[in-house]
Design an enzyme around this catalytic site. Structure first.
Site, short mmCIF file in Angstrom:
data_model
loop_
_atom_site.label_atom_id
_atom_site.label_comp_id
_atom_site.label_asym_id
_atom_site.label_seq_id
_atom_site.Cartn_x
_atom_site.Cartn_y
_atom_site.Cartn_z
N LEU A 41 13.13 -14.24 0.19
CA LEU A 41 14.16 -14.70 1.12
C LEU A 41 13.62 -15.74 2.10
O LEU A 41 14.37 -16.60 2.56
CB LEU A 41 14.74 -13.50 1.89
CG LEU A 41 15.70 -12.62 1.08
CD1 LEU A 41 16.08 -11.36 1.86
CD2 LEU A 41 16.96 -13.39 0.69
N HIS B 224 -4.52 -4.12 -2.52
CA HIS B 224 -5.01 -3.64 -1.22
C HIS B 224 -5.08 -2.12 -1.17
O HIS B 224 -5.15 -1.55 -0.08
CB HIS B 224 -4.11 -4.17 -0.09
CG HIS B 224 -4.12 -5.66 0.01
ND1 HIS B 224 -3.12 -6.39 0.61
CD2 HIS B 224 -5.01 -6.57 -0.45
CE1 HIS B 224 -3.41 -7.69 0.51
NE2 HIS B 224 -4.55 -7.83 -0.13
N CYS C 104 -19.94 9.41 1.41
CA CYS C 104 -20.30 9.96 0.09
C CYS C 104 -19.28 9.60 -0.99
O CYS C 104 -19.50 9.88 -2.16
CB CYS C 104 -20.47 11.48 0.17
SG CYS C 104 -18.91 12.39 0.35
N VAL D 21 0.84 -1.21 0.00
CA VAL D 21 0.00 0.00 0.00
C VAL D 21 0.87 1.25 0.00
O VAL D 21 0.40 2.35 0.28
CB VAL D 21 -0.95 -0.01 1.23
CG1 VAL D 21 -1.98 -1.12 1.09
CG2 VAL D 21 -0.17 -0.17 2.54
P1 NAD Z 1 5.07 -10.36 4.72
O1 NAD Z 1 5.63 -9.38 5.70
O2 NAD Z 1 4.11 -11.39 5.23
O3 NAD Z 1 6.26 -11.16 4.01
C1 NAD Z 1 7.38 -10.49 3.48
C2 NAD Z 1 8.28 -11.54 2.84
O4 NAD Z 1 9.32 -10.87 2.14
C3 NAD Z 1 8.94 -12.49 3.84
O5 NAD Z 1 8.70 -13.83 3.45
C4 NAD Z 1 10.43 -12.15 3.74
O6 NAD Z 1 11.25 -13.31 3.86
C5 NAD Z 1 10.54 -11.57 2.34
N1 NAD Z 1 11.60 -10.58 2.16
C6 NAD Z 1 12.01 -9.62 3.02
N2 NAD Z 1 13.00 -8.88 2.48
C7 NAD Z 1 13.21 -9.39 1.24
C8 NAD Z 1 14.11 -9.04 0.18
N3 NAD Z 1 14.97 -8.02 0.30
N4 NAD Z 1 14.06 -9.78 -0.96
C9 NAD Z 1 13.20 -10.84 -1.09
N5 NAD Z 1 12.35 -11.20 -0.12
C10 NAD Z 1 12.34 -10.48 1.03
O7 NAD Z 1 4.44 -9.48 3.55
P2 NAD Z 1 3.23 -9.79 2.58
O8 NAD Z 1 3.25 -11.20 2.12
O9 NAD Z 1 3.24 -8.69 1.59
O10 NAD Z 1 1.90 -9.65 3.48
C11 NAD Z 1 1.74 -8.58 4.36
C12 NAD Z 1 0.48 -7.71 4.12
O11 NAD Z 1 0.70 -6.48 4.80
C13 NAD Z 1 0.22 -7.34 2.70
O12 NAD Z 1 -1.11 -7.64 2.44
C14 NAD Z 1 0.42 -5.83 2.60
O13 NAD Z 1 -0.77 -5.16 2.23
C15 NAD Z 1 0.71 -5.36 3.98
N6 NAD Z 1 2.02 -4.66 4.13
C16 NAD Z 1 2.38 -3.72 3.22
C17 NAD Z 1 3.60 -3.08 3.34
C18 NAD Z 1 3.97 -2.07 2.28
O14 NAD Z 1 3.09 -1.50 1.65
N7 NAD Z 1 5.26 -1.86 2.03
C19 NAD Z 1 4.46 -3.37 4.40
C20 NAD Z 1 4.04 -4.34 5.35
C21 NAD Z 1 2.82 -4.98 5.20
#
Ligand code: NAD
Length: 283
Positions: free
Chosen positions: A240, A114, A125, A98
């Site tokens: 990762l 999302h 509204c 997001v």
């Molecule tokens: P998650 O936090 O569940 O998983 C993140 C994954 O990314 C982990 O498995 C981790 O091992 C991997 N990861 C971390 N750093 C990495 C890198 N440099 N390279 C490759 N992989 C890496 O996140 P999700 O599955 O997106 O689910 C979380 C929910 O929360 C989503 O629905 C999202 O809407 C929301 N969210 C959004 C943000 C954002 O907008 N940046 C941040 C946190 C959560």
């Protein structure tokens, strides 16, 4: 097979991204590499819409968290996906994030599953307002927020003490006085149908799905991976950590998203034969 080979072999594929792709832009993820929750409790949809106190707490935390989101910049992974779109390899990026970073990087075919924190909408509204304008209103209602340095949490969230949060007036719609809500799907909320329909149609046409930086623990992301798999498409992950789809992934590269995608794009542009990476197959 390497990520570059997978991309080269499946032109027109769909990419599904998650919080991990924005980690290098300084936005924390919810889960660590083992899938364990890092501790922040995100706002639930029902809690937000039914309680003014919860909205007050949400906006106080968001006023701090937003500064980090607004100041974040796309990283090499976001930019590489734009390059892969231009090269005709990626047909659509679907993000669960997001933070608006894919849009800021210039991704043209993009579904923000999302929503985005950059927009705010009236629940009564439907009028929209910019998040920047809401930020001004929040800080005017509670000047203590202006200089507050708080620990950043995922999702544009931050830790803010209750006595400061109590001073915040939750913003309401200028036009009708209704409840303003960020244009994001909170936990417990529903993804708008037209987004699901667009993504499902793209998956029907695409030759494969690549997951980048997502644990797929959230169902709305996982079900897209399951749909692609059920349709007989290879589903690979550049992540990762562990994912909820591990049992049916064709490949799982436990590599940093920015390094791997930028490297793959460079390799594809150079037209060099991709090297078989020793850790490439179902690590
Ligand atoms: P998650 O936090 O569940 O998983 C993140 C994954 O990314 C982990 O498995 C981790 O091992 C991997 N990861 C971390 N750093 C990495 C890198 N440099 N390279 C490759 N992989 C890496 O996140 P999700 O599955 O997106 O689910 C979380 C929910 O929360 C989503 O629905 C999202 O809407 C929301 N969210 C959004 C943000 C954002 O907008 N940046 C941040 C946190 C959560």
């Amino acid at each position: 097979m390497t990520p570059a080979e997978f991309l080269r072999n499946h032109p027109g594929l769909v990419v599904l991204t998650g919080a991990g792709i924005s980690a290098a832009s300084g936005i924390p993820t919810y889960r660590d590499h083992e899938g364990a929750w890092r501790g922040a409790t995100p706002m639930q949809h029902a809690a937000f819409v039914t309680s003014e106190d919860n909205r007050r707490r949400y906006w106080a935390r968001s006023a701090i968290g937003w500064r980090r989101i607004a100041g974040a910049r796309p990283n090499d992974a976001h930019r590489a996906l734009v390059g892969l779109e231009t090269a005709g390899i990626v047909s659509l990026v679907v993000t669960q994030n997001v933070d608006g970073l894919h849009a800021r990087a210039g991704q043209r075919n993009l579904v923000e599953l999302h929503g985005s924190l950059e927009r705010v909408t009236c629940l009564n509204c439907g009028a929209g307002e910019s998040r920047e304008r809401v930020q001004e209103r929040l800080v005017t209602s509670c000047p203590a927020l202006a200089g507050l340095a708080a620990e950043a949490r995922p999702d544009g969230d931050a830790t803010v003490a209750d006595d400061i949060a109590r001073g915040v007036t939750p913003p309401s719609c200028d036009r009708c006085g209704g409840i303003l809500m960020p244009d994001v799907v909170f936990f417990g909320g529903a993804v708008p149908r037209e987004r699901v329909t667009r993504v499902s149609a793209a998956l029907e046409r695409a030759p494969a799905l690549l997951i980048v930086g997502s644990s797929l623990v959230v169902y709305s992301g996982f079900r897209l991976a399951r749909q692609a798999h059920a349709a007989g498409r290879p589903v690979a992950a550049l992540n990762l950590g562990v994912t909820r789809a591990d049992e049916f992934l064709s490949h799982h590269w436990r590599q940093d998203a920015a390094d791997a995608l930028a490297g793959a794009l460079e390799e594809l542009r150079a037209g060099e034969p991709a090297q078989v990476h020793p850790a490439g197959i179902r690590s």
